[in-house]
Design an enzyme around this catalytic site. Structure first.
Site, mmCIF file in Angstrom:
data_model
loop_
_atom_site.group_PDB
_atom_site.id
_atom_site.type_symbol
_atom_site.label_atom_id
_atom_site.label_comp_id
_atom_site.label_asym_id
_atom_site.label_seq_id
_atom_site.Cartn_x
_atom_site.Cartn_y
_atom_site.Cartn_z
ATOM 1 N N CYS A 127 44.184 3.561 49.975
ATOM 2 C CA CYS A 127 43.417 4.687 49.463
ATOM 3 C C CYS A 127 43.089 5.642 50.606
ATOM 4 O O CYS A 127 42.597 5.222 51.653
ATOM 5 C CB CYS A 127 42.143 4.142 48.832
ATOM 6 S SG CYS A 127 40.775 5.279 48.829
ATOM 7 N N GLU A 128 43.371 6.924 50.415
ATOM 8 C CA GLU A 128 43.152 7.880 51.506
ATOM 9 C C GLU A 128 41.679 8.243 51.677
ATOM 10 O O GLU A 128 41.313 8.916 52.634
ATOM 11 C CB GLU A 128 43.993 9.149 51.288
ATOM 12 C CG GLU A 128 43.548 10.025 50.143
ATOM 13 C CD GLU A 128 44.456 11.244 49.971
ATOM 14 O OE1 GLU A 128 45.599 11.188 50.431
ATOM 15 O OE2 GLU A 128 43.995 12.226 49.369
ATOM 16 N N HIS A 130 39.141 5.819 51.583
ATOM 17 C CA HIS A 130 38.436 4.726 52.269
ATOM 18 C C HIS A 130 39.315 3.961 53.249
ATOM 19 O O HIS A 130 38.826 3.114 53.978
ATOM 20 C CB HIS A 130 37.875 3.733 51.243
ATOM 21 C CG HIS A 130 36.899 4.334 50.282
ATOM 22 N ND1 HIS A 130 37.274 4.822 49.040
ATOM 23 C CD2 HIS A 130 35.565 4.541 50.396
ATOM 24 C CE1 HIS A 130 36.200 5.291 48.429
ATOM 25 N NE2 HIS A 130 35.152 5.136 49.221
ATOM 26 N N HIS A 196 42.082 -1.460 42.964
ATOM 27 C CA HIS A 196 41.635 -0.744 44.164
ATOM 28 C C HIS A 196 40.545 -1.545 44.864
ATOM 29 O O HIS A 196 39.510 -1.818 44.268
ATOM 30 C CB HIS A 196 41.079 0.638 43.770
ATOM 31 C CG HIS A 196 42.131 1.579 43.285
ATOM 32 N ND1 HIS A 196 42.441 2.751 43.933
ATOM 33 C CD2 HIS A 196 42.956 1.514 42.207
ATOM 34 C CE1 HIS A 196 43.416 3.378 43.280
ATOM 35 N NE2 HIS A 196 43.745 2.648 42.227
HETATM 36 ZN ZN LIG Z 1 38.979 4.552 47.904
#
Ligand SMILES: [Zn+2]
Length: 237
Positions: A127-128, A130, A196
């Site tokens: 995920c960009e 986090h 995620h």
């Molecule tokens: Zn994230």
């Protein structure tokens, strides 16, 4: 019918695709980020991988030190360089269009005109927002316009676009649009079903939710085709 005869007497023809056009298209002439393109600076690849690794390591070391970790410890001292290498050579290797897998097209010799579905392609990405992983299954389908590609290339393409800091919506569209360009058809569908870690391991800590995104091009926008695709992948399985 005539076309069929021609094809049956012609040996399986290979066509190598030059993906450098795709990369220019992907980055845009102005290197401006849009919703589909990964936001990259124009000078993104002016430095080599080795220079990037050497530059990232001290920054990661600084983060660890700020967190209070003792970098003299045997277990920790190699971490900054290890992380830098992993970022550049593995997790984010797909930022560089030079690393796009080569794609070889073949004539659709068997005149197979129904949809081809490759389901349950495992993918791991980050995920960009986090920089923690999200991962799951990708399901990809196309209807040949006369060209086909090797099945493993579908996996390779999913892997390539996964090796970037990503958001799931963009990842799904990048795979779909690249396949449209490569296969020279609008008739492409992609569905991605992912967990995620930024949702399950932190924040709301919801362990059971999945995120599903889809891309339907050309004939896949027709209800009948869409339903057929969804029936094949049966994501509740
Ligand atoms: Zn994230």
């Amino acid at each position: 019918m005539k076309q069929k005869e021609t094809l049956s007497t012609t040996p399986l023809k290979e066509q190598h695709i030059d993906l450098s056009n795709l990369l220019i298209e992907e980055m845009g002439d102005e290197h401006k980020a849009s919703s589909v393109e990964t936001p990259l600076r124009a000078d993104a690849f002016d430095t080599t991988d080795e220079e990037k690794i050497a530059a990232i390591a001290p920054h990661f070391k600084a983060i660890m030190e700020i967190l209070g970790m003792d970098l003299r410890d045997d277990s920790l001292k190699g971490t900054p360089l290890r992380v830098a290498k992993m970022y550049v050579k593995e997790l984010f290797q797909g930022l560089n269009p030079a690393n796009m897998p080569s794609m070889t097209l073949f004539e659709n010799k068997f005149q197979y005109n129904e949809m081809l579905v490759e389901k349950n392609i495992n993918f791991y990405t980050n995920c960009e927002h986090h920089f923690v992983p999200f991962f799951g299954k990708a399901h990809v389908a196309y209807i040949s316009s006369g060209k086909v590609i090797g099945l493993s290339k579908l996996n390779r393409l999913v892997e390539y676009f996964s090796k970037r800091p990503q958001v799931q919506e963009r990842l799904t569209m990048q795979i779909g649009k690249a396949l449209q360009t490569i296969l020279q058809t609008q008739d492409v569908a992609v569905m991605m079903d992912a967990k995620h870690l930024c949702v399950s391991s932190r924040g709301v800590k919801d362990d059971s939710s999945n995120t599903i995104t889809s891309f339907f091009g050309g004939k896949f926008q027709e209800e009948k085709r869409k339903m057929e695709f969804l029936k094949y992948i049966d994501i509740n399985e």
